[in-house]
Design a protein around this motif. Structure first.
Motif, PDB file in Angstrom:
ATOM      1  N   SER A  87     -62.318  30.917 -73.413  1.00  0.00           N
ATOM      2  CA  SER A  87     -62.709  31.343 -72.070  1.00  0.00           C
ATOM      3  C   SER A  87     -61.858  30.669 -71.006  1.00  0.00           C
ATOM      4  CB  SER A  87     -64.176  31.014 -71.813  1.00  0.00           C
ATOM      5  OG  SER A  87     -64.985  31.505 -72.836  1.00  0.00           O
ATOM      6  N   GLY A  88     -60.948  29.812 -71.410  1.00  0.00           N
ATOM      7  CA  GLY A  88     -60.067  29.147 -70.455  1.00  0.00           C
ATOM      8  C   GLY A  88     -60.804  28.147 -69.600  1.00  0.00           C
ATOM      9  N   GLU A 135     -53.725  28.988 -69.430  1.00  0.00           N
ATOM     10  CA  GLU A 135     -54.004  29.945 -68.355  1.00  0.00           C
ATOM     11  C   GLU A 135     -53.582  29.360 -67.005  1.00  0.00           C
ATOM     12  OE1 GLU A 135     -57.732  31.920 -68.263  1.00  0.00           O
ATOM     13  OE2 GLU A 135     -57.620  32.472 -70.382  1.00  0.00           O
ATOM     14  N   LEU A 158     -51.412  40.240 -57.843  1.00  0.00           N
ATOM     15  CA  LEU A 158     -52.280  41.126 -58.616  1.00  0.00           C
ATOM     16  C   LEU A 158     -52.328  40.686 -60.076  1.00  0.00           C
ATOM     17  CD1 LEU A 158     -51.476  44.620 -57.114  1.00  0.00           C
ATOM     18  CD2 LEU A 158     -53.583  43.312 -56.931  1.00  0.00           C
ATOM     19  N   ALA A 187     -52.014  37.679 -61.168  1.00  0.00           N
ATOM     20  CA  ALA A 187     -52.880  36.500 -61.218  1.00  0.00           C
ATOM     21  C   ALA A 187     -54.337  36.914 -61.137  1.00  0.00           C
ATOM     22  CB  ALA A 187     -52.528  35.549 -60.085  1.00  0.00           C
ATOM     23  N   ALA A 188     -54.627  37.934 -60.299  1.00  0.00           N
ATOM     24  CA  ALA A 188     -56.003  38.394 -60.182  1.00  0.00           C
ATOM     25  C   ALA A 188     -56.481  38.974 -61.499  1.00  0.00           C
ATOM     26  CB  ALA A 188     -56.103  39.431 -59.074  1.00  0.00           C
ATOM     27  N   ALA A 223     -57.319  36.217 -63.765  1.00  0.00           N
ATOM     28  CA  ALA A 223     -58.587  35.599 -63.393  1.00  0.00           C
ATOM     29  C   ALA A 223     -59.754  36.454 -63.850  1.00  0.00           C
ATOM     30  CB  ALA A 223     -58.645  35.402 -61.890  1.00  0.00           C
ATOM     31  N   LEU A 224     -59.623  37.768 -63.639  1.00  0.00           N
ATOM     32  CA  LEU A 224     -60.694  38.674 -64.074  1.00  0.00           C
ATOM     33  C   LEU A 224     -60.888  38.561 -65.580  1.00  0.00           C
ATOM     34  CD1 LEU A 224     -62.619  41.031 -63.398  1.00  0.00           C
ATOM     35  CD2 LEU A 224     -60.759  42.573 -63.902  1.00  0.00           C
ATOM     36  N   GLY A 281     -62.713  35.431 -66.453  1.00  0.00           N
ATOM     37  CA  GLY A 281     -64.135  35.545 -66.124  1.00  0.00           C
ATOM     38  C   GLY A 281     -64.873  36.397 -67.130  1.00  0.00           C
ATOM     39  N   LEU A 282     -64.281  37.542 -67.483  1.00  0.00           N
ATOM     40  CA  LEU A 282     -64.950  38.432 -68.430  1.00  0.00           C
ATOM     41  C   LEU A 282     -65.007  37.795 -69.817  1.00  0.00           C
ATOM     42  CD1 LEU A 282     -63.428  41.884 -67.396  1.00  0.00           C
ATOM     43  CD2 LEU A 282     -65.721  41.075 -66.963  1.00  0.00           C
ATOM     44  N   ALA A 315     -65.272  34.631 -70.425  1.00  0.00           N
ATOM     45  CA  ALA A 315     -66.360  33.647 -70.386  1.00  0.00           C
ATOM     46  C   ALA A 315     -67.699  34.354 -70.544  1.00  0.00           C
ATOM     47  CB  ALA A 315     -66.318  32.858 -69.082  1.00  0.00           C
ATOM     48  N   ALA A 316     -67.860  35.505 -69.866  1.00  0.00           N
ATOM     49  CA  ALA A 316     -69.106  36.260 -69.996  1.00  0.00           C
ATOM     50  C   ALA A 316     -69.295  36.700 -71.439  1.00  0.00           C
ATOM     51  CB  ALA A 316     -69.078  37.471 -69.070  1.00  0.00           C
ATOM     52  N   MET A 340     -73.158  35.851 -65.056  1.00  0.00           N
ATOM     53  CA  MET A 340     -71.815  35.966 -65.617  1.00  0.00           C
ATOM     54  C   MET A 340     -71.134  37.232 -65.117  1.00  0.00           C
ATOM     55  SD  MET A 340     -71.491  33.228 -67.082  1.00  0.00           S
ATOM     56  CE  MET A 340     -69.921  33.183 -67.901  1.00  0.00           C
ATOM     57  N   SER A 369     -67.824  36.736 -62.958  1.00  0.00           N
ATOM     58  CA  SER A 369     -66.549  37.177 -63.526  1.00  0.00           C
ATOM     59  C   SER A 369     -65.870  38.164 -62.597  1.00  0.00           C
ATOM     60  CB  SER A 369     -66.748  37.789 -64.913  1.00  0.00           C
ATOM     61  OG  SER A 369     -67.535  38.936 -64.816  1.00  0.00           O
ATOM     62  N   GLU A 382     -64.213  36.278 -59.570  1.00  0.00           N
ATOM     63  CA  GLU A 382     -63.091  35.393 -59.905  1.00  0.00           C
ATOM     64  C   GLU A 382     -61.742  35.892 -59.370  1.00  0.00           C
ATOM     65  OE1 GLU A 382     -63.093  32.404 -63.444  1.00  0.00           O
ATOM     66  OE2 GLU A 382     -64.342  32.668 -61.704  1.00  0.00           O
ATOM     67  N   PRO A 383     -61.414  37.186 -59.524  1.00  0.00           N
ATOM     68  CA  PRO A 383     -60.122  37.649 -58.987  1.00  0.00           C
ATOM     69  C   PRO A 383     -59.995  37.431 -57.486  1.00  0.00           C
ATOM     70  CG  PRO A 383     -61.144  39.373 -60.295  1.00  0.00           C
ATOM     71  CD  PRO A 383     -62.116  38.262 -60.232  1.00  0.00           C
TER      72      PRO A 383
END
Lengths: 611, 306
Positions: free
Chosen positions: A333-334, A344, A368, A370-371, A374-375, A378-379, A381-382, B131, B135, B138-139
């Protein structure tokens, strides 16, 4: 046939040695793991066969990364694919395995065909299959041909790496192999495809156009998001991990694509840095994905199921496996302070520094990317909160999960070893960075003597002048210190009354059981709803009636539409079957007819050559 | 000297963090023509929770036990990286802006696991939604970080605090970061800190099974997280900082200015909360998309040197 003479030569440059390390780091623990995993699962003869295949598989991979002749490369590449096919279909009494095997072997051969075409095109200019000769041959290649060869190579190796939309085989094939092999396939084999890209595209062909890197960045971004989104919907723990491989290949390619872009932007230091980020994530992913697959294998071995909806509460009966899986989850999950976080972070830094050095368009593009990263983080980790939470926490959802036993010592020790590596690669990034800089320097042909990207042995600093650094060992130390301090405050400060154990609050229901728990499907529901344009979810409701008046129970199932399969692959497969149907008309089975065919062909050839 | 300042500053922020929460609550109540609880109420709550008996679910494991420590530890670690009204005293050479965001994610990851650990549907629901939101936000956070870091030429937080000028892109990024803060601190229109109504709670559902000293730690961590985000926004909007050999007058002026900014952000947060209704969970996606667009605008504005 003169050019095959010197063919069995090997190269042990930094790139090869790096990939040898990747292979060893995952294969050795997996082999140790297989001792316990195979025992009791298969008959003795089959265990011997499994060992034979495993050794062949590892040997083939070792040869792929060390040979220095493209012809031999193709042979060992094919050997690797074939041996892994037999590993995918190892449980050949299951129909699923055979199906997965067919999808796998078709996709991998599509890839091999493209690679072969690319290598033969290069051969036109070099007249030798030797890597060094190919490289000098590529220098006289016209630019259009180079673009063409790049496309062939990228999609050829991409099919093996599992980039979207060529990822389709991965979630079928990887989970179907025995778990120790799944770990090697996901952790190492798809990385060998990255080796191919690095070796052939960057070392031999040389980055020629800006759009190469841009295209890789875009495809990698799509791979990241698509991989993790499908993983979120998946409840088969090994399939879930396989989809995460698609995601992580995307992250690796983000680093490599950024490196290629920086090479064309004439930013050699940044290019080396971005390649380092990609390679760092590559070895990290090998480690934690190997670890996670071994843990998933342990869960399967202990419970006999891979469906996480039937698991739960395993942390109480399999505490070690749970801990190892948790470590793997944090890493993938970084999250700090483990290794996934470091790579990451490096990739994000590469994007940031690229944006800093680039024009307005580059800034937006890198932002973009990088975004997207990041997404993805996050996903992921979820997804791993779901995977770990539903599999290991709360109450068991079936008798099998309740009666599970911790796995044997050989399996535990393999998982322990990989967990340890996860921690080490997280805590000492500066040391590893020094090695990666050499590898990247060799790939790009840039002199890296002055580059280290670190301040000392403890902190990473992509550009020491701008003071952005990450000192992961210190960060981990501080984190542990404050967590410990919090625990000390909790336990040592006076005034705390005794803790009591009691039921979970159940709104006065008094019969809370595992059916009241949140399931994996429920956990991913918000994602399914928010991304319904991508998942195209639908449900089937069925009323089971006793009579017209009395509905006995409802059957309720939710599905998501596999858009890649439905809108890309199914039409292709149907077209192929249709074409085969037409072909059948000339296949009458009569020997006279076939002789006539041969005659006509010969006649045609003679006329063609005379003209 | 530096060590003492760092320790003192960290303790001060930890001590003052609940005050921001109490202050926002007070303003909200006053805006609604209510008297409301005293500003110091969060301290009363925390001290009461600190000595209360704790009930732990039979189904839970050691994950549930250690989560409060990790959440609090991660929050304090993140706190150390943030420069406040002067530079030179944050441990910004240990981690940068990106690292800060990742560290806060660590705490949330464990909270989500703890929510699932008790086998209650509430906890699982809270984990899932938390979550989901985090998530997707985050972007935006990373884009905002990119924009302000590009202005500073570095992701180092002290460099960012030292920029001096206030470009448009930083303002946009600060606005994006404000929306991130709303999501991360569980405020209206995304979540509601004050409710324990089953259908609307997100963060509160996740920590529903916590009680006693563990709950106190989680709440304190939430206050600290809020303080971190407010300080970051303050640092971006008004890059005002004092470099080390400073006079007491400068320290006082800096502290007053910084405090004023935090108060202003708190007032804006309170007014926002009172003036709009909470969104349905799936409407929140629109909110997140808007914040993402703001993040992109910040980067675009930066790229054309606004």
């Amino acid at each position: 046939m003169g050019y095959f003479n010197a063919s069995m030569s090997f190269s042990f440059d930094y790139l090869s040695l790096f990939f040898l390390a990747v292979i060893a780091v995952v294969s050795v623990p997996s082999a140790v793991y297989s001792v316990g995993y195979l025992k009791g699962e298969y008959p003795r003869a089959k265990i011997i066969f499994a060992w034979f295949l495993l050794v062949m598989f590892i040997l083939a991979m070792v040869l792929v990364v060390t040979v220095s002749n493209a012809f031999v490369f193709l042979i060992v590449w094919e050997t690797m694919s074939l041996v892994s096919y037999f590993l995918v279909t190892f449980d050949n009494e299951q129909e699923k395995s055979l199906r997965a095997g067919i999808i796998y072997i078709v996709m991998t051969h599509v890839g091999t065909a493209l690679i072969t075409a690319a290598i033969l095109t290069m051969f036109q200019y070099s007249h030798s299959f030797d890597f060094a000769a190919l490289k000098s041959g590529c220098q006289i290649m016209p630019e259009n041909t180079k673009n063409f060869v790049f496309i062939l190579l990228f999609f050829g190796f991409g099919a093996k790496a599992g980039v979207v939309p060529l990822h389709i085989w991965l979630p079928y094939a990887h989970p179907q192999a025995p778990s120790h092999v799944s770990g090697i396939m996901s952790g190492v084999m798809i990385k060998i495809a990255i080796y191919g890209i690095l070796r052939f595209v960057i070392c031999i062909l040389g980055v020629t156009a800006m759009w190469w890197g841009n295209m890789i960045l875009i495809i990698a971004s799509i791979s990241c998001v698509v991989g993790v989104m499908y993983a979120l919907m998946e409840h088969d723990i090994k399939k879930l991990l396989a989809y995460h491989s698609v995601e992580n290949i995307g992250i690796i390619l983000l680093g490599i694509g950024a490196g290629m872009v920086f090479l064309k932007m004439d930013l050699p230091v940044l290019a080396v840095f971005a390649f380092c980020a990609g390679l760092y994530h590559l070895i990290n992913h090998a480690i934690f994905k190997g670890l996670l697959f071994l843990c998933a294998g342990s869960v399967y071995k202990a419970t006999g199921t891979r469906d996480i909806e039937k698991l739960g509460g395993l942390i109480k009966v399999m505490p070690r496996t749970a801990l190892f899986f948790l470590i793997g989850s944090i890493a993938i999950s970084g999250l700090p302070p483990l290794n996934g976080f470091v790579s990451e972070w490096l990739t994000l830094q590469a994007f940031f520094l690229g944006a800093l050095a680039g024009t307005a368009g580059t800034k937006i593009f890198m932002g973009l990317c990088a975004a997207v990263l990041a997404l993805t983080g996050g996903l992921a980790a979820a997804c791993f909160a779901k995977a770990f939470g539903v599999t290991f926490l709360a109450m068991p959802r079936s008798a099998r999960a309740a009666n599970a036993k911790e796995v044997s010592l050989s399996m535990k020790s393999a998982m322990f070893f990989l967990s340890l590596l996860t921690v080490i690669f997280g805590l000492f990034p500066a040391v590893i960075m020094k090695i990666l800089v050499k590898v990247s320097g060799e790939i790009t042909g840039i002199d890296t003597a002055a580059m280290s990207f670190s301040l000392n042995n403890f902190s990473l600093a992509p550009q020491p002048a701008n003071r952005a650094c990450l000192s992961n060992p210190l960060l981990a130390l501080i984190l542990i210190f404050f967590c410990g301090l919090a625990a000390a405050v909790y336990y040592l400060l006076p005034g705390r009354r005794n803790t009591v154990k009691n039921r979970t609050w159940d709104c006065g229901y008094y019969k809370l059981d595992s059916r009241n728990e949140y399931t994996a499907t429920a956990f991913s529901k918000p994602f399914r709803a928010a991304f319904s344009f991508f998942f195209l979810p639908y449900r089937k409701t069925e009323k089971i009636r006793e009579s017209f008046y009395h509905v006995k129970y409802f059957k309720y199932e939710t599905f998501t539409t596999p858009i890649f399969k439905q809108y890309i692959y199914d039409p292709i497969v149907n077209a192929i079957f249709m074409a085969a149907g037409y072909m059948r008309r000339i296949q009458r089975g009569s020997i006279h007819l076939y002789i006539a065919y041969i005659f006509i062909t010969l006649l045609g050839l003679i006329i063609f050559y005379r003209g | 000297m530096k060590t003492i300042v760092v320790i003192g500053q960290t303790l001060l922020v930890i001590l003052l963090a609940p005050l921001i929460g109490g202050f926002i609550r007070k303003i909200k109540n006053n805006l609604r023509m209510r008297k409301g609880a005293p500003v110091l109420q969060p301290y009363y709550n925390l001290s009461k929770l600190f000595i209360k008996q704790e009930v732990v679910s039979d189904n839970s494991s050691w994950i549930f036990k250690i989560t409060p420590f990790i959440v609090l530890g991660a929050a304090v670690t993140a706190l150390l990286l943030v420069p406040f009204f002067h530079t030179g005293f944050s441990l910004s050479n240990i981690g940068d802006f990106f690292a800060l965001i990742f560290i806060l994610s660590l705490g949330r990851f464990f909270l989500a696991l703890a929510g699932l650990d008790t086998a209650s549907s509430f906890g699982g629901m809270g984990s899932s939604r938390e979550m989901f939101l985090s998530s997707l936000v985050e972007p935006t956070a990373i884009l905002a970080v990119m924009a302000v870091s590009l202005n500073a030429g570095s992701t180092n937080l002290e460099m960012i605090a030292n920029v001096g000028a206030i470009p448009v892109s930083s303002l946009l990024a600060a606005l994006a970061l404000f929306l991130v803060t709303i999501v991360e601190t569980g405020r209206i229109p995304i979540d509601n800190q004050e409710t324990h109504l089953e259908l609307t709670m997100i963060h509160e559902a996740m920590v529903l099974e916590y009680s006693g000293r563990s709950l106190a730690m989680i709440e304190l961590a939430a206050y600290i997280k809020q303080a971190i985000f407010f300080s970051l926004i303050a640092g971006i909007i008004l890059p005002f900082s004092i470099v080390y050999p400073f006079s007491y007058a400068q320290v006082l002026a800096g502290f007053a200015l910084f405090g004023g900014e935090i108060v202003a952000i708190a007032v804006i947060t309170a007014v926002t909360e009172v003036s709009i209704a909470k969104m349905r969970l799936f409407r929140a996606v629109d909110f997140l998309a808007f914040s993402f667009a703001l993040g992109i605008m910040a980067v675009v504005a930066q790229s054309i040197r606004l």
